[in-house]
Design a protein around this motif. Structure first.
Motif, PDB file in Angstrom:
ATOM      1  N   ILE A 101       4.278   8.753   4.667  1.00 36.55           N
ATOM      2  CA  ILE A 101       4.127   7.834   4.888  1.00 36.55           C
ATOM      3  C   ILE A 101       4.991   7.911   6.953  1.00 36.55           C
ATOM      4  O   ILE A 101       6.096   8.608   7.009  1.00 36.55           O
ATOM      5  CB  ILE A 101       5.350   7.066   4.072  1.00 36.55           C
ATOM      6  CG1 ILE A 101       4.446   6.619   3.345  1.00 36.55           C
ATOM      7  CG2 ILE A 101       5.182   5.573   5.391  1.00 36.55           C
ATOM      8  CD1 ILE A 101       5.298   5.413   2.685  1.00 36.55           C
ATOM      9  N   THR A 102       4.437   8.100   7.536  1.00 33.13           N
ATOM     10  CA  THR A 102       5.214   7.457   9.081  1.00 33.13           C
ATOM     11  C   THR A 102       5.299   6.828   9.585  1.00 33.13           C
ATOM     12  O   THR A 102       3.920   5.297   9.320  1.00 33.13           O
ATOM     13  CB  THR A 102       4.417   9.060   9.775  1.00 33.13           C
ATOM     14  OG1 THR A 102       2.898   8.635   9.838  1.00 33.13           O
ATOM     15  CG2 THR A 102       4.183  10.408   9.515  1.00 33.13           C
ATOM     16  N   GLN A 106       9.394  -1.977  11.230  1.00 34.58           N
ATOM     17  CA  GLN A 106       9.400  -3.966  11.242  1.00 34.58           C
ATOM     18  C   GLN A 106       9.038  -4.898  12.074  1.00 34.58           C
ATOM     19  O   GLN A 106       9.303  -4.502  12.885  1.00 34.58           O
ATOM     20  CB  GLN A 106      11.381  -3.851  11.429  1.00 34.58           C
ATOM     21  CG  GLN A 106      11.730  -5.204  10.308  1.00 34.58           C
ATOM     22  CD  GLN A 106      11.775  -5.572   9.338  1.00 34.58           C
ATOM     23  OE1 GLN A 106      12.144  -4.045   8.621  1.00 34.58           O
ATOM     24  NE2 GLN A 106      11.963  -6.239   8.648  1.00 34.58           N
ATOM     25  N   GLN A 107       8.476  -5.518  11.618  1.00 40.41           N
ATOM     26  CA  GLN A 107       7.533  -6.453  12.150  1.00 40.41           C
ATOM     27  C   GLN A 107       8.434  -8.039  12.124  1.00 40.41           C
ATOM     28  O   GLN A 107       9.161  -7.848  11.557  1.00 40.41           O
ATOM     29  CB  GLN A 107       5.934  -7.279  11.556  1.00 40.41           C
ATOM     30  CG  GLN A 107       5.212  -5.577  11.209  1.00 40.41           C
ATOM     31  CD  GLN A 107       5.050  -4.944  12.986  1.00 40.41           C
ATOM     32  OE1 GLN A 107       5.017  -5.666  13.727  1.00 40.41           O
ATOM     33  NE2 GLN A 107       5.639  -3.643  12.819  1.00 40.41           N
ATOM     34  N   PRO A 108       8.484  -8.908  12.985  1.00 43.79           N
ATOM     35  CA  PRO A 108       9.179 -10.316  13.354  1.00 43.79           C
ATOM     36  C   PRO A 108       8.551 -11.174  11.565  1.00 43.79           C
ATOM     37  O   PRO A 108      10.258 -11.373  11.509  1.00 43.79           O
ATOM     38  CB  PRO A 108       8.030 -11.091  13.957  1.00 43.79           C
ATOM     39  CG  PRO A 108       7.758  -9.477  15.232  1.00 43.79           C
ATOM     40  CD  PRO A 108       7.226  -8.525  14.107  1.00 43.79           C
ATOM     41  N   VAL A 113       5.531  -2.261   8.105  1.00 42.88           N
ATOM     42  CA  VAL A 113       4.296  -1.664   8.074  1.00 42.88           C
ATOM     43  C   VAL A 113       4.345  -0.369   8.714  1.00 42.88           C
ATOM     44  O   VAL A 113       4.999   0.661   9.721  1.00 42.88           O
ATOM     45  CB  VAL A 113       3.157  -2.166   8.837  1.00 42.88           C
ATOM     46  CG1 VAL A 113       1.891  -1.466   9.221  1.00 42.88           C
ATOM     47  CG2 VAL A 113       3.170  -3.768   9.015  1.00 42.88           C
ATOM     48  N   GLY A 114       3.442   0.654   8.003  1.00 43.41           N
ATOM     49  CA  GLY A 114       3.723   2.378   8.252  1.00 43.41           C
ATOM     50  C   GLY A 114       2.508   2.761   7.971  1.00 43.41           C
ATOM     51  O   GLY A 114       1.444   2.147   7.087  1.00 43.41           O
ATOM     52  N   GLN A 115       1.534   4.036   7.882  1.00 43.36           N
ATOM     53  CA  GLN A 115       1.028   4.438   7.328  1.00 43.36           C
ATOM     54  C   GLN A 115       0.973   5.786   6.787  1.00 43.36           C
ATOM     55  O   GLN A 115       1.932   6.492   7.026  1.00 43.36           O
ATOM     56  CB  GLN A 115      -0.540   5.544   8.638  1.00 43.36           C
ATOM     57  CG  GLN A 115      -0.514   3.884   9.425  1.00 43.36           C
ATOM     58  CD  GLN A 115      -2.067   4.584  10.750  1.00 43.36           C
ATOM     59  OE1 GLN A 115      -1.214   5.234  11.738  1.00 43.36           O
ATOM     60  NE2 GLN A 115      -3.088   4.668  10.309  1.00 43.36           N
ATOM     61  N   MET A 116       0.367   5.902   5.641  1.00 40.38           N
ATOM     62  CA  MET A 116       0.567   7.052   4.547  1.00 40.38           C
ATOM     63  C   MET A 116      -0.992   8.074   5.165  1.00 40.38           C
ATOM     64  O   MET A 116      -1.947   7.679   4.965  1.00 40.38           O
ATOM     65  CB  MET A 116       0.531   6.668   3.490  1.00 40.38           C
ATOM     66  CG  MET A 116       0.811   7.980   1.926  1.00 40.38           C
ATOM     67  SD  MET A 116       0.443   7.259   0.267  1.00 40.38           S
ATOM     68  CE  MET A 116       2.077   6.065   0.298  1.00 40.38           C
ATOM     69  N   ARG A 117      -0.459   9.380   4.169  1.00 37.51           N
ATOM     70  CA  ARG A 117      -1.798  10.421   4.490  1.00 37.51           C
ATOM     71  C   ARG A 117      -2.158  10.535   3.118  1.00 37.51           C
ATOM     72  O   ARG A 117      -1.054  11.188   2.143  1.00 37.51           O
ATOM     73  CB  ARG A 117      -1.514  11.682   5.065  1.00 37.51           C
ATOM     74  CG  ARG A 117      -2.234  12.983   5.136  1.00 37.51           C
ATOM     75  CD  ARG A 117      -1.482  13.969   6.794  1.00 37.51           C
ATOM     76  NE  ARG A 117      -1.562  13.189   8.043  1.00 37.51           N
ATOM     77  CZ  ARG A 117      -2.259  12.811   9.136  1.00 37.51           C
ATOM     78  NH1 ARG A 117      -3.949  12.674   8.562  1.00 37.51           N
ATOM     79  NH2 ARG A 117      -2.165  12.673   9.738  1.00 37.51           N
ATOM     80  N   VAL A 418       2.394  -1.835   3.480  1.00 35.18           N
ATOM     81  CA  VAL A 418       3.112  -2.546   4.107  1.00 35.18           C
ATOM     82  C   VAL A 418       3.742  -2.665   3.009  1.00 35.18           C
ATOM     83  O   VAL A 418       3.618  -3.522   1.525  1.00 35.18           O
ATOM     84  CB  VAL A 418       2.194  -3.607   4.194  1.00 35.18           C
ATOM     85  CG1 VAL A 418       3.024  -5.065   4.546  1.00 35.18           C
ATOM     86  CG2 VAL A 418       1.300  -3.288   5.516  1.00 35.18           C
ATOM     87  N   LEU A 419       5.549  -3.013   3.308  1.00 39.10           N
ATOM     88  CA  LEU A 419       6.883  -3.024   3.023  1.00 39.10           C
ATOM     89  C   LEU A 419       7.443  -4.586   3.009  1.00 39.10           C
ATOM     90  O   LEU A 419       7.724  -4.747   3.626  1.00 39.10           O
ATOM     91  CB  LEU A 419       7.018  -1.870   2.482  1.00 39.10           C
ATOM     92  CG  LEU A 419       7.212  -0.409   2.079  1.00 39.10           C
ATOM     93  CD1 LEU A 419       8.316   0.250   2.209  1.00 39.10           C
ATOM     94  CD2 LEU A 419       6.432  -0.153   1.016  1.00 39.10           C
TER      95      LEU A 419
END
Length: 426
Positions: A101-102, A106-108, A113-117, A418-419
Motif C-alpha cells: 500500500i502506497t 489523510q483527507q479533510p 486514501v491510498g493505493q494497493m498493488r 480507503v480506511l
C-alpha cells in the motif's frame, strides 16, 4: 480438434484460469517463492528428459527447412535450462510487491486514501519459437500472483508441453492450483482466435513474436493488448559531446547484436560534430560490414572511409527496423531537429542522446516520446533484466498501464483503498 471442440477447450482453459487466479491472488509470498524454487529444482533434475522432447521439435524444424537462426532459438541446451532455473531463483529472492500500500494520505473528511498493488488476474501470452519463454512467463505469473494461459509456437510444441508439465508439478507440490499456468495443447491457429476474444476470462493479452503476429493480435483482440510492433531505435550524437564515448556507444548500440528490438537502427549526428564523428564511426561500421544508408551530407562526410558500403537513404529508411547490419544516418542541425525526427519516424521504443550539454539532455528526456529515453548510454540496455526488473515478459510501446520493459510491476494493477473510522459524507 474441430472448431467447436477448440472453442469448448479454450473456454475450459479460460474458466480454470479464472478460478485459479483468485487462489493465486491470495497466496502468501512464501508459497509462491516455494513454487519457484521447486520449479528451478525440477528443471535441473530433468535436463535429459527435456532435451529428448526438444530433440523432436528440432528434428521437425530441420525437416521443414526452418532457417538456422530459428532452429538455434528452439534449442533447449543445458545452459538454456540452467538460465531458466536461475531466473526462477532470482524471482523467488525478489521482494513480493502484491499487497503493498502506497501514498496513504489523510483527507479533510477524516478518511485515509491510498493505493494497493494487486495482480491483473489472468493474462494470455502468445509467443513464437523460444521454448524458454514458457518458463519466463510462468515464473513471472507465479511471482505476481496471476494465472496465465500460454500459447507457444507449433515448432516448439513438444518442448513447451514438457516444460509446462514441470511448472504444473511445481505448483501442485507447493499447494497452489496447477491450473494457474496452462499451456494450450493444440497447434491449431483457431485456439489463438479464441484466446484473444474471451474478456470474461482473460484480462490482458501479451503477444511476443514477429510483427505479423503482433499486428494480427492487436487487430482481432477483444481484450487489452500489451505490445510493441517495431523497434526503430535511434542514437543522436549531440554538439557538444565526448567524442570517444559517442563512438563507443554508437558502435555498441548498433553492432553488439543486430537482431534485438533495442538495437539502434538510426544514427542522427549534429552538424557541428559530424565532420569529426562520422569518419570515426564509419570506419568501425565498415570494418564490421554494416551498410550505411545516408542523407547527402552524411554520405559526403563518409565518402573517404575505406571499405564503407554507402547508399542513399530513401524516405522509407527513416522508419525502417532492419534487424540486420544496416543503419540509416542523417546529419541534423541540432537537438530540435533530432527530437522532431525521432518523434516522427521512430517507433516510441528506445532512443538515446550522447551529449555533454545538461540542458540538451533534459530536453531530450522530456520531449522524446518513447518508452525508454537514455542519456549517454547504449539503447541495448532497454531490457527488463538490465533495468533491474529481474525478468521481463515483453516490451510495451503503448502509453496505458505498462510502458517499456514489462516486469513484475507491469503484471499488476493498483486499486484504491480507503480506511475510515465511521466517517459519513455530509
Amino acid at each position: 480438434m474441430n472448431a467447436l471442440n477448440i472453442a469448448e477447450y479454450m473456454q475450459t482453459l479460460g474458466l480454470q484460469a479464472k478460478q485459479a487466479s483468485a487462489l493465486m491472488a491470495a497466496a502468501p509470498a512464501a508459497t509462491k517463492n516455494a513454487a519457484l524454487k521447486a520449479l528451478a529444482g525440477l528443471l535441473r533434475a530433468n535436463v535429459q528428459a527435456l532435451q529428448a522432447d526438444n530433440a523432436r521439435d528440432l528434428e521437425r524444424a530441420l525437416a521443414a527447412g526452418l532457417p538456422a537462426p530459428m532452429v538455434d532459438r528452439l534449442k533447449l541446451t543445458p545452459k538454456v535450462i540452467e538460465t531458466c532455473a536461475l531466473g526462477c531463483e532470482q524471482l523467488a529472492a525478489m521482494p513480493d510487491i502484491i499487497g503493498d500500500i502506497t501514498g496513504m494520505k489523510q483527507q479533510p473528511s477524516g478518511i485515509r486514501v491510498g493505493q494497493m498493488r494487486v495482480p491483473i488476474g489472468v493474462f494470455g501470452m502468445i509467443f513464437e519459437s523460444r521454448p524458454n519463454v514458457t518458463i519466463e512467463a510462468a515464473s513471472l505469473s507465479i511471482k505476481s500472483g496471476n494465472a496465465c494461459v500460454l500459447r507457444g509456437g507449433s515448432e516448439a510444441i513438444d518442448s513447451n508441453k514438457a516444460l509446462a508439465r514441470l511448472v504444473q508439478q511445481a505448483l501442485a507440490d507447493s499447494g497452489l492450483p496447477a491450473e494457474a499456468v496452462q499451456l494450450v495443447q493444440t497447434t491449431d491457429r483457431e485456439a489463438v482466435g479464441q484466446l484473444i476474444a474471451m474478456p470474461q476470462y482473460v484480462d490482458v493479452i501479451i503477444p511476443r513474436g514477429g510483427k505479423g503476429l503482433i499486428e494480427r493480435i492487436s487487430r482481432e483482440a477483444k481484450v487489452p493488448v500489451i505490445k510493441h510492433l517495431d523497434g526503430n531505435c535511434h542514437v543522436y550524437v549531440d554538439d557538444p559531446c565526448d567524442m570517444a564515448m559517442a563512438v563507443k556507444v554508437a558502435d555498441n548500440a548498433k553492432t553488439q547484436k543486430y537482431s534485438p528490438c533495442n538495437a539502434s537502427e538510426g544514427l542522427l549526428v549534429a552538424r557541428g560534430v559530424a565532420a569529426e564523428f562520422l569518419p570515426l564511426i564509419g570506419a568501425i561500421y565498415a570494418a564490421k560490414g554494416v551498410e550505411m544508408r545516408c542523407d547527402p551530407q552524411a554520405r559526403a562526410l563518409l565518402a573517404g572511409v575505406p571499405g564503407a558500403e554507402l547508399r542513399d537513404a530513401t524516405e522509407q529508411d527513416w522508419s525502417e527496423e532492419y534487424l540486420a547490419p544496416i543503419i540509416s544516418i542523417k546529419v541534423v542541425a541540432g537537438v530540435d531537429e533530432a527530437i522532431a525526427h525521432i518523434n516522427r519516424y521512430g517507433s516510441h521504443h528506445t532512443d538515446a542522446i550522447l551529449t555533454t550539454d545538461h540542458v540538451h539532455a533534459q530536453r531530450f528526456l522530456r520531449e522524446v516520446d518513447s518508452a525508454s529515453v537514455m542519456v549517454n548510454a547504449s539503447t541495448r540496455f532497454a531490457d527488463g533484466f538490465e533495468f533491474g526488473l529481474g525478468a521481463e515478459i515483453g516490451i510495451s510501446t503503448d502509453k496505458f498501464h505498462a510502458r517499456g520493459p514489462v516486469g513484475l510491476e507491469g503484471l499488476t494493477s493498483l486499486k484504491y483503498v480507503v480506511l475510515g473510522q465511521g466517517e459519513v459524507r455530509s
